[in-house]
Design a protein around this motif. Structure first.
Motif, PDB file in Angstrom:
ATOM      1  N   MET A   1      -7.749 -11.521  10.065  1.00 43.30           N
ATOM      2  CA  MET A   1      -6.825 -10.784   9.664  1.00 43.30           C
ATOM      3  C   MET A   1      -6.597 -10.583   8.020  1.00 43.30           C
ATOM      4  O   MET A   1      -6.462 -11.592   7.431  1.00 43.30           O
ATOM      5  N   THR A   2      -7.139  -9.633   7.503  1.00 43.03           N
ATOM      6  CA  THR A   2      -7.046  -9.412   6.143  1.00 43.03           C
ATOM      7  C   THR A   2      -5.913  -8.437   5.738  1.00 43.03           C
ATOM      8  O   THR A   2      -5.377  -7.471   6.351  1.00 43.03           O
ATOM      9  N   ASP A   3      -5.259  -8.629   4.442  1.00 47.13           N
ATOM     10  CA  ASP A   3      -4.100  -7.813   4.132  1.00 47.13           C
ATOM     11  C   ASP A   3      -4.886  -6.606   3.389  1.00 47.13           C
ATOM     12  O   ASP A   3      -5.690  -6.454   2.722  1.00 47.13           O
ATOM     13  N   HIS A   4      -4.598  -5.161   4.100  1.00 44.66           N
ATOM     14  CA  HIS A   4      -5.076  -4.005   3.568  1.00 44.66           C
ATOM     15  C   HIS A   4      -4.892  -3.743   2.142  1.00 44.66           C
ATOM     16  O   HIS A   4      -5.694  -3.132   1.468  1.00 44.66           O
ATOM     17  N   TYR A   5      -3.701  -4.131   1.584  1.00 44.46           N
ATOM     18  CA  TYR A   5      -3.204  -3.850   0.150  1.00 44.46           C
ATOM     19  C   TYR A   5      -4.055  -4.813  -0.685  1.00 44.46           C
ATOM     20  O   TYR A   5      -4.666  -4.284  -1.730  1.00 44.46           O
ATOM     21  N   THR A   6      -4.386  -6.140  -0.326  1.00 39.39           N
ATOM     22  CA  THR A   6      -5.237  -6.961  -1.068  1.00 39.39           C
ATOM     23  C   THR A   6      -6.593  -6.232  -1.173  1.00 39.39           C
ATOM     24  O   THR A   6      -7.417  -6.435  -2.251  1.00 39.39           O
ATOM     25  N   ALA A   7      -7.006  -5.749   0.041  1.00 44.68           N
ATOM     26  CA  ALA A   7      -8.594  -5.298   0.058  1.00 44.68           C
ATOM     27  C   ALA A   7      -8.631  -4.188  -0.907  1.00 44.68           C
ATOM     28  O   ALA A   7      -9.845  -4.240  -1.465  1.00 44.68           O
ATOM     29  N   LEU A   8      -7.513  -3.490  -1.168  1.00 43.04           N
ATOM     30  CA  LEU A   8      -8.107  -2.397  -2.167  1.00 43.04           C
ATOM     31  C   LEU A   8      -7.359  -2.684  -3.585  1.00 43.04           C
ATOM     32  O   LEU A   8      -7.317  -2.287  -4.385  1.00 43.04           O
ATOM     33  N   GLY A   9      -6.754  -4.008  -3.681  1.00 50.91           N
ATOM     34  CA  GLY A   9      -6.312  -4.537  -4.769  1.00 50.91           C
ATOM     35  C   GLY A   9      -4.980  -3.757  -5.322  1.00 50.91           C
ATOM     36  O   GLY A   9      -4.497  -3.667  -6.620  1.00 50.91           O
ATOM     37  N   LEU A  10      -4.120  -3.669  -4.232  1.00 53.57           N
ATOM     38  CA  LEU A  10      -2.980  -2.742  -4.629  1.00 53.57           C
ATOM     39  C   LEU A  10      -1.594  -3.761  -4.158  1.00 53.57           C
ATOM     40  O   LEU A  10      -1.741  -4.463  -3.380  1.00 53.57           O
ATOM     41  N   ASN A  11      -0.431  -3.483  -4.475  1.00 49.43           N
ATOM     42  CA  ASN A  11       0.769  -3.760  -3.790  1.00 49.43           C
ATOM     43  C   ASN A  11       1.262  -2.830  -2.974  1.00 49.43           C
ATOM     44  O   ASN A  11       0.955  -1.717  -2.870  1.00 49.43           O
ATOM     45  N   SER A  12       2.345  -3.194  -2.259  1.00 57.13           N
ATOM     46  CA  SER A  12       2.786  -2.654  -1.162  1.00 57.13           C
ATOM     47  C   SER A  12       3.633  -1.064  -1.583  1.00 57.13           C
ATOM     48  O   SER A  12       3.946  -0.434  -0.732  1.00 57.13           O
ATOM     49  N   ALA A  13       3.824  -1.004  -2.962  1.00 54.56           N
ATOM     50  CA  ALA A  13       4.652   0.198  -3.422  1.00 54.56           C
ATOM     51  C   ALA A  13       3.328   1.209  -3.936  1.00 54.56           C
ATOM     52  O   ALA A  13       4.072   2.121  -4.520  1.00 54.56           O
ATOM     53  N   ALA A  14       2.143   1.135  -3.590  1.00 47.38           N
ATOM     54  CA  ALA A  14       1.368   2.013  -4.052  1.00 47.38           C
ATOM     55  C   ALA A  14       1.391   3.158  -3.599  1.00 47.38           C
ATOM     56  O   ALA A  14       1.949   3.484  -2.293  1.00 47.38           O
ATOM     57  N   THR A  15       1.238   4.321  -4.197  1.00 43.51           N
ATOM     58  CA  THR A  15       1.391   5.726  -3.491  1.00 43.51           C
ATOM     59  C   THR A  15       0.106   6.010  -3.102  1.00 43.51           C
ATOM     60  O   THR A  15      -0.945   5.201  -3.106  1.00 43.51           O
TER      61      THR A  15
END
Length: 91
Positions: free
Chosen positions: A1-15
């Motif tokens: 399982m990978t974190d989707h936010y990490t895969a894109l280099g974002l945090n969970s507050a990303a628009t």
């Protein structure tokens, strides 16, 4: 399982705009035709999967709910996965 936010280099507050911009950048960088890194194809697929989930409002909401539930049900295991993805990206 990978974190989707990490895969894109974002945090969970990303628009949504942040998600689209990060996807374009990451997809361009990790595209196997442009990047000869041995894991470029895997990383490119992870970026595509992350975008498919985070760009769709319903899928993102379900993903975020599941992510929060996992933090509550198994905080140590979930934190390990998130930190491992954060500290050891496929670079």
């Amino acid at each position: 399982m990978t974190d989707h936010y990490t895969a894109l280099g974002l945090n969970s507050a990303a628009t949504l705009a942040d998600v689209k911009k990060a996807f374009r950048q990451q997809a361009s960088f990790w595209h196997p035709d442009k990047n000869s890194h041995p894991q470029a194809a895997d990383r490119f697929r992870a970026v595509q999967q992350a975008y498919e989930v985070l760009a769709d409002a319903d899928k993102r909401e379900a993903y975020d709910d599941n992510r929060r539930r996992n933090l509550l049900d198994s905080p140590i295991d979930t934190a390990r996965v998130i930190w491992a993805d954060y500290l050891n990206p496929l670079v």
